[in-house]
Design an enzyme around this catalytic site. Sequence first.
Site, PDB file in Angstrom:
ATOM      1  N   THR A   1       0.843  -1.187   0.000  1.00  0.00           N
ATOM      2  CA  THR A   1       0.000   0.000   0.000  1.00  0.00           C
ATOM      3  C   THR A   1       0.881   1.241   0.000  1.00  0.00           C
ATOM      4  O   THR A   1       1.912   1.276   0.681  1.00  0.00           O
ATOM      5  CB  THR A   1      -0.964   0.008   1.212  1.00  0.00           C
ATOM      6  OG1 THR A   1      -1.769   1.195   1.163  1.00  0.00           O
ATOM      7  CG2 THR A   1      -0.206  -0.025   2.531  1.00  0.00           C
TER       8      THR A   1
ATOM      9  N   HIS B   1       2.457 -11.658  14.346  1.00  0.00           N
ATOM     10  CA  HIS B   1       3.485 -12.290  15.177  1.00  0.00           C
ATOM     11  C   HIS B   1       3.162 -13.754  15.494  1.00  0.00           C
ATOM     12  O   HIS B   1       4.022 -14.502  15.956  1.00  0.00           O
ATOM     13  CB  HIS B   1       3.653 -11.510  16.486  1.00  0.00           C
ATOM     14  CG  HIS B   1       5.057 -11.527  17.015  1.00  0.00           C
ATOM     15  ND1 HIS B   1       5.952 -12.533  16.735  1.00  0.00           N
ATOM     16  CD2 HIS B   1       5.722 -10.653  17.820  1.00  0.00           C
ATOM     17  CE1 HIS B   1       7.102 -12.288  17.335  1.00  0.00           C
ATOM     18  NE2 HIS B   1       6.992 -11.152  18.001  1.00  0.00           N
TER      19      HIS B   1
END
Length: 530
Positions: free
Chosen positions: A449, A501
Site C-alpha cells: 500500500t 506475530h
Amino acid sequence: MATEIKAPSFPESVAEGTVAAWHKKPGDSVERDELIVEIETDKVVLEVVAPEAGTLSEIKVEEGETCDSEQVLGMLGEAQEKAADDKADVKSEDQQSDAKAERKPEAGKSEKQAASGKKHDVKAPSFPESIQEGTVATWYKKVGEAVKRDEVLADIETDKVVLEVVAPGDGALAEIKVEEGAQVESEAVLAVFAEGAGGSDEGEAKAEASEPKAESDSDEKVGDKILAPAARKLVAEHDLDANKIEGTGKGGRILKEDVQKAVKQGSAKKTSDKPAADKPATDATKAAATAAPAVEGERPEKRVPMSRLRQTIAKRLVQAQQTAAMLTTYNEVDMSAVMALRGQYKDTFLKAHDTKLGFMGFFVKAAAEALKRFPDVNASIDGTDIVYHGYQDIGVAVSTDRGLVVPVLRDTDSMKIADVEKTIVDFGKRARAGKLGIDEMQGGTFTITNGGIFGSLMSTPIINPPQTAILGMHKIQERPMAVDGKVEIRPMMYLAVSYDHRMIDGKDAVQFLVTIKELLEDPARLLLDV
C-alpha cells in the site's frame, strides 16, 4: 450436413455454465459468426456464435439448463433445408395472422403491444461463494422505456465490485421487482423484460426516425458528451457543465459515478458572467430542489447509508486487528539510485513499452525477491494450519471514490517491471470505473500500500487477512543524512512492514524489510539475484 453447436472451453476454475438465452429458434436462418446462444458462468457470460451459415435445426440444451465445457448445445443444418418448407409455411402463417386479427386486444393495449415478443426474467448475476448478497445501486431504465440489446439496465453493488445487468434483447422493462437500495441474492429476479415492447406507436415511430443515432434513446447528448439517465439527473441537480466531466462508460458515456466524482472534486462547475441569483432555474433544478431540500441551519448534518464496500472494509480491518497479533517494524530507504535510474531511462522506457516508469515496479520486484527468501512472510494462516505459497501474488491497494480495493498481480517473480507498471495502470483505471472482476481481487499472498501518493510520511498499515504481512510505502522527502562521515541531502522514504506475530518472528520481519531496502538502494541486485 448438420453441424454441432458446442459450448466454449471453460477455464479450469469454471466447472459448468447455464444456458442463459437462445437468440434463435429452430427453423431460423443463421449467418456465419452470428450470435446464437449465451452461456452464463459464475464469472462471465460467454457468447456462442454460428460456426457457419445455415438453419438452426435442433436445440439440445434449453434455457436455464446447465452445460459442461464443449458440450453440444444444438444442431445447425444447411440453409437449403429450410427453403423447401418456406412456401408451405406462407399459407399457414396467413391463416395464423387471420386468426390473430380476429382476436380482440386487451383493454388499454394497442394491437402492436398485444403482439409483442415473449417476456424474460431479468436476474442478478451469479455471485461467487465469497459474496452472499448485493444491493441494487441504480436503475438506468424505467418501465416501458425502450432498450437496446446489451444495454445496461441496472448496477448491483457488492462488497467487492459493481456488477452490470444488461438487457437480454431489444424491448422494454415490463416490471421492476426490486427497487434501488434493496438487497438481492445471487440470481434473484430483478425485473420482467418484454421483447419488442417499449412505448406507444408514436414513441416507436420517433425511435425509428432517430435510428441512425449511436447512443440509446434514453441517453442525452450535451455537446460532445453522452449522458446516461441517472447521470443526466445528477448533472441537472448540481447544475454542472457536462463537457467538463470525463466519462468512463462505453464510448465515453458519462455514468452516475462520473458525475458523483465531479461533484466531490468540484471540477465541473459552470462558469457564468451572470450572478447565480439572476440565473433562471430550469424545471430539472426546480424538481431536484423539491425532491432533495437543502439542510438548513448553522450546524448542518447529513446522514447517508454506508456502502456495502465500506461496510466490508470496516469489518475486515476490525477483524484483522482483533484476531492477529499485529506488530509493525520500520526502516528507511535511500531512493537516490532508483530515482537516478528512473530519470536516465524514463523516456526510453516510455517509447519501448508505451507506459511510464514509476516506482511501484521496483517495489513489487523487490518485494517478490524478498518473499522468496523469507517464505514465512509469504504464508497465510487458515484456522490452525499454515499455508506456504510457492508463488508470489502481490496485491496493490488502489483508492477509489467507493473505497479501497486490492487487485492482485499474479506470479510477480516472472513479471518484468514494464508488465507490473502496465497492469497497475490498468487496475487503477478499471478500479475507479468499477470494472474490476472479483477473481482479480482474490488470492493474494502479500500486499503493498502506498500512502505516499497522498503525502503520508509514516503510517502503520493493517494486514489484509488471511495474509500475514503488508508493506507500507510513504512520501519521498529530502533529509540530511550522514554518508561516509559527511552530511548529504538525500531523498529518503520510510518503509513499514506490519506482520502477524503468530506466524512471523520479529527477526524475520526485520530482515525481510532490510532485504527490500538493500535491493532498492542497489537496483542492480535485482538483475543479478544477489
